[in-house]
Design a protein around this motif. Structure first.
Motif, PDB file in Angstrom:
ATOM      1  N   ASN A 177       1.361  16.931  -2.382  1.00 23.57           N
ATOM      2  CA  ASN A 177       0.016  16.557  -1.957  1.00 23.57           C
ATOM      3  C   ASN A 177      -0.366  15.231  -2.617  1.00 23.57           C
ATOM      4  O   ASN A 177      -0.427  15.157  -3.849  1.00 23.57           O
ATOM      5  CB  ASN A 177      -0.961  17.669  -2.357  1.00 23.57           C
ATOM      6  CG  ASN A 177      -2.380  17.400  -1.906  1.00 23.57           C
ATOM      7  OD1 ASN A 177      -2.731  16.294  -1.508  1.00 23.57           O
ATOM      8  ND2 ASN A 177      -3.221  18.413  -1.971  1.00 23.57           N
ATOM      9  N   PRO A 178      -0.651  14.187  -1.848  1.00 24.88           N
ATOM     10  CA  PRO A 178      -0.978  12.890  -2.464  1.00 24.88           C
ATOM     11  C   PRO A 178      -2.255  12.914  -3.294  1.00 24.88           C
ATOM     12  O   PRO A 178      -2.444  12.065  -4.166  1.00 24.88           O
ATOM     13  CB  PRO A 178      -1.107  11.950  -1.264  1.00 24.88           C
ATOM     14  CG  PRO A 178      -1.383  12.835  -0.089  1.00 24.88           C
ATOM     15  CD  PRO A 178      -0.666  14.115  -0.369  1.00 24.88           C
ATOM     16  N   ASP A 179      -3.123  13.884  -3.048  1.00 24.29           N
ATOM     17  CA  ASP A 179      -4.377  13.955  -3.800  1.00 24.29           C
ATOM     18  C   ASP A 179      -4.165  14.356  -5.257  1.00 24.29           C
ATOM     19  O   ASP A 179      -5.063  14.176  -6.087  1.00 24.29           O
ATOM     20  CB  ASP A 179      -5.333  14.952  -3.137  1.00 24.29           C
ATOM     21  CG  ASP A 179      -5.815  14.468  -1.779  1.00 24.29           C
ATOM     22  OD1 ASP A 179      -5.800  13.245  -1.551  1.00 24.29           O
ATOM     23  OD2 ASP A 179      -6.196  15.319  -0.946  1.00 24.29           O
ATOM     24  N   CYS A 180      -3.000  14.945  -5.564  1.00 25.31           N
ATOM     25  CA  CYS A 180      -2.753  15.369  -6.950  1.00 25.31           C
ATOM     26  C   CYS A 180      -1.480  14.731  -7.488  1.00 25.31           C
ATOM     27  O   CYS A 180      -0.849  15.262  -8.401  1.00 25.31           O
ATOM     28  CB  CYS A 180      -2.681  16.890  -7.059  1.00 25.31           C
ATOM     29  SG  CYS A 180      -1.442  17.669  -5.992  1.00 25.31           S
ATOM     30  N   LYS A 181      -1.102  13.551  -6.936  1.00 22.84           N
ATOM     31  CA  LYS A 181       0.143  12.917  -7.358  1.00 22.84           C
ATOM     32  C   LYS A 181       0.081  12.463  -8.811  1.00 22.84           C
ATOM     33  O   LYS A 181      -0.920  11.907  -9.265  1.00 22.84           O
ATOM     34  CB  LYS A 181       0.448  11.715  -6.461  1.00 22.84           C
ATOM     35  CG  LYS A 181       1.807  11.097  -6.765  1.00 22.84           C
ATOM     36  CD  LYS A 181       2.078   9.854  -5.942  1.00 22.84           C
ATOM     37  CE  LYS A 181       3.424   9.255  -6.333  1.00 22.84           C
ATOM     38  NZ  LYS A 181       3.516   8.930  -7.758  1.00 22.84           N
ATOM     39  N   LEU A 182       1.170  12.703  -9.523  1.00 27.85           N
ATOM     40  CA  LEU A 182       1.341  12.230 -10.891  1.00 27.85           C
ATOM     41  C   LEU A 182       1.738  10.761 -10.848  1.00 27.85           C
ATOM     42  O   LEU A 182       2.735  10.401 -10.204  1.00 27.85           O
ATOM     43  CB  LEU A 182       2.417  13.077 -11.579  1.00 27.85           C
ATOM     44  CG  LEU A 182       2.841  12.720 -13.000  1.00 27.85           C
ATOM     45  CD1 LEU A 182       1.664  12.776 -13.966  1.00 27.85           C
ATOM     46  CD2 LEU A 182       3.946  13.680 -13.461  1.00 27.85           C
ATOM     47  N   SER A 183       0.976   9.912 -11.536  1.00 29.92           N
ATOM     48  CA  SER A 183       1.184   8.468 -11.389  1.00 29.92           C
ATOM     49  C   SER A 183       2.485   7.975 -12.010  1.00 29.92           C
ATOM     50  O   SER A 183       2.940   6.876 -11.682  1.00 29.92           O
ATOM     51  CB  SER A 183       0.005   7.704 -12.005  1.00 29.92           C
ATOM     52  OG  SER A 183      -0.097   7.981 -13.391  1.00 29.92           O
ATOM     53  N   VAL A 184       3.105   8.753 -12.884  1.00 26.55           N
ATOM     54  CA  VAL A 184       4.307   8.276 -13.571  1.00 26.55           C
ATOM     55  C   VAL A 184       5.594   8.853 -12.991  1.00 26.55           C
ATOM     56  O   VAL A 184       6.686   8.532 -13.467  1.00 26.55           O
ATOM     57  CB  VAL A 184       4.225   8.565 -15.089  1.00 26.55           C
ATOM     58  CG1 VAL A 184       3.063   7.804 -15.707  1.00 26.55           C
ATOM     59  CG2 VAL A 184       4.102  10.063 -15.375  1.00 26.55           C
ATOM     60  N   VAL A 185       5.478   9.710 -11.979  1.00 31.73           N
ATOM     61  CA  VAL A 185       6.654  10.280 -11.307  1.00 31.73           C
ATOM     62  C   VAL A 185       6.391  10.298  -9.804  1.00 31.73           C
ATOM     63  O   VAL A 185       5.337  10.769  -9.363  1.00 31.73           O
ATOM     64  CB  VAL A 185       6.970  11.712 -11.783  1.00 31.73           C
ATOM     65  CG1 VAL A 185       8.190  12.268 -11.029  1.00 31.73           C
ATOM     66  CG2 VAL A 185       7.227  11.753 -13.287  1.00 31.73           C
ATOM     67  N   THR A 186       7.344   9.787  -9.031  1.00 30.38           N
ATOM     68  CA  THR A 186       7.226   9.783  -7.578  1.00 30.38           C
ATOM     69  C   THR A 186       8.365  10.605  -6.995  1.00 30.38           C
ATOM     70  O   THR A 186       9.543  10.338  -7.272  1.00 30.38           O
ATOM     71  CB  THR A 186       7.276   8.343  -7.036  1.00 30.38           C
ATOM     72  OG1 THR A 186       6.153   7.612  -7.554  1.00 30.38           O
ATOM     73  CG2 THR A 186       7.235   8.320  -5.515  1.00 30.38           C
ATOM     74  N   CYS A 187       8.006  11.614  -6.211  1.00 31.35           N
ATOM     75  CA  CYS A 187       8.999  12.499  -5.597  1.00 31.35           C
ATOM     76  C   CYS A 187       9.190  12.109  -4.134  1.00 31.35           C
ATOM     77  O   CYS A 187       8.215  11.969  -3.389  1.00 31.35           O
ATOM     78  CB  CYS A 187       8.555  13.954  -5.697  1.00 31.35           C
ATOM     79  SG  CYS A 187       8.498  14.564  -7.407  1.00 31.35           S
ATOM     80  N   VAL A 188      10.446  11.930  -3.737  1.00 28.28           N
ATOM     81  CA  VAL A 188      10.804  11.426  -2.416  1.00 28.28           C
ATOM     82  C   VAL A 188      11.605  12.486  -1.670  1.00 28.28           C
ATOM     83  O   VAL A 188      12.581  13.027  -2.211  1.00 28.28           O
ATOM     84  CB  VAL A 188      11.654  10.142  -2.537  1.00 28.28           C
ATOM     85  CG1 VAL A 188      11.877   9.515  -1.171  1.00 28.28           C
ATOM     86  CG2 VAL A 188      11.013   9.158  -3.503  1.00 28.28           C
TER      87      VAL A 188
END
Length: 394
Positions: free
Chosen positions: A299-310
């Motif tokens: 969910n982009p609304d709760c994305k962790l700014s230091v980890v991006t999951c693809v």
């Protein structure tokens, strides 16, 4: 470019090569005091107790939980990824009656949902992860702490992935105990776990310490309230980190040099500036990945700014892509765990690794490897999208 461990700042590596001082050398104990002062600033707290546990991040989690949990205590663990399960296991091993609640991986909890479960379970402790590196999500914590205060419960927070990369407002969010890690956003080697806890937590620790004193040194005498671990006994560690300097264990001298330097670098940069740097590089990475035609997990609304999951494109072997990326470009990204294994890649933008050069490098390398393995991507667009982000005036 993993969610940890990340690149260590070269300045940190240099100080680790300096001569080892005795743990009670005045120069070294002065450094201990400075580390405590800097950790208070990192954790945004006025707590008296802010110091590192010698060991990897898990040592901090164990030290806090086993020092606070007495056999039979109720502990509530909201789980939204792998590390919520870890908190559950540590609490169970400490003798707790553990109650869990779960949401699908890729989501987080509405805080009111947690508060309602607190009212139903009536736990002594709520233990929760702030940033889940397994899913790339971050749990809001602005209301749970106050709810715990009103109900005389303790809130213990795993901030291993977030400390130093995004705000961790210990006092403002009314967190009772917080655990960090060195190998992620602090860009220090794995081997220490910074912690902080307030007077509410300390009262429990001191009460259990009084029970130990009552044993008159007879450690064979049973006591359900005695902290079961010697190494992770926060009551004993307090005496070591206090002006008493009561010997508890041999301090990891070179690791303390590293933590001291890592904290100095962070505070010199400035917390606000550091958090903004992480946000900008995250935006550039996300823009590039999406321009390439890849989709993000969670969910982009709760994305962790230091980890991006693809999300791994259908028909593509994610491990083969990671191997080529490492062999051909010297770039390491991560897979994930449990239900997400083989389904997503995890890219970290943490600490010293969180640099424009690295973001552009990983985008270029990933695009080249995906083309090599036959994936359909929008060629040449990823770097342009990232550069567009970097060219936006701050």
């Amino acid at each position: 470019m993993t969610p940890g461990p990340v690149e260590v700042d070269p300045r940190v590596l240099r100080v680790m090569a300096t001569p080892v001082l005795g743990q009670f050398d005045p120069e070294f104990t002065d450094m201990m005091n400075r580390v405590m002062e800097m950790l208070r600033e990192m954790f945004c707290t006025r707590n008296q107790w802010a110091y590192p546990i010698d060991g990897t991040s898990r040592s901090g989690l164990e030290a806090v939980l086993c020092s606070l949990i007495e056999p039979g205590d109720k502990v509530l663990v909201p789980i939204y990824g792998r590390f919520g399960h870890l908190l559950t296991e540590i609490a169970q091993r400490s003798g707790a009656e553990v109650h869990t609640m779960e949401v699908p991986w890729g989501e987080v909890f509405d805080e009111e949902e947690i508060i309602r479960e607190m009212d139903r379970v009536r736990p002594k402790i709520v233990a929760i992860v702030h940033g889940e590196t397994s899913t790339g999500c971050m749990q809001p914590l602005t209301r749970i702490g106050q709810a715990c205060r009103e109900r005389e419960m303790l809130l213990v927070v795993d901030a291993v992935a977030t400390l130093g990369g995004t705000p961790v407002d210990t006092d403002g969010w009314m967190l009772d105990a917080v655990i960090g890690g060195t190998q992620k956003c602090l860009s220090v080697p794995a081997g220490m776990a910074p912690i902080t806890y307030n007077e509410r937590a300390e009262r429990i620790i001191q009460a259990r310490k009084s029970v130990e004193r009552g044993l008159a040194g007879n450690l064979s005498e049973p006591s359900e309230r005695r902290i079961r671990s010697n190494y992770f006994d926060l009551g004993m560690l307090q005496d070591y980190w206090s002006p008493k300097r009561l010997n508890h264990h041999t301090e990891a001298t070179s690791m303390l040099y590293a933590l001291h330097e890592g904290l100095r670098i962070i505070l010199y940069e400035g917390l606000a500036e550091r958090f903004e740097r992480h946000r900008v590089n995250e935006r550039a990475l996300v823009a590039g990945l999406q321009a390439m035609g890849l989709s993000l997990f969670g969910n982009p609304d709760c994305k962790l700014s230091v980890v991006t999951c693809v999300n791994i494109p259908e028909g593509i072997n994610g491990d083969a892509v990671r191997e080529l990326l490492l062999q051909q470009f010297g770039i390491e990204i991560a897979s994930s765990f449990g239900p997400l294994h083989g389904k997503i890649w995890r890219i970290g933008t943490m600490g010293f690794s969180c640099r424009k050069k690295n973001v552009l490098h990983v985008l270029a390398g990933l695009e080249a490897v995906l083309i090599r393995v036959g994936a359909k991507v929008h060629r040449g667009e990823a770097l342009q999208a990232a550069l567009d982000v970097y060219e936006i005036p701050s």
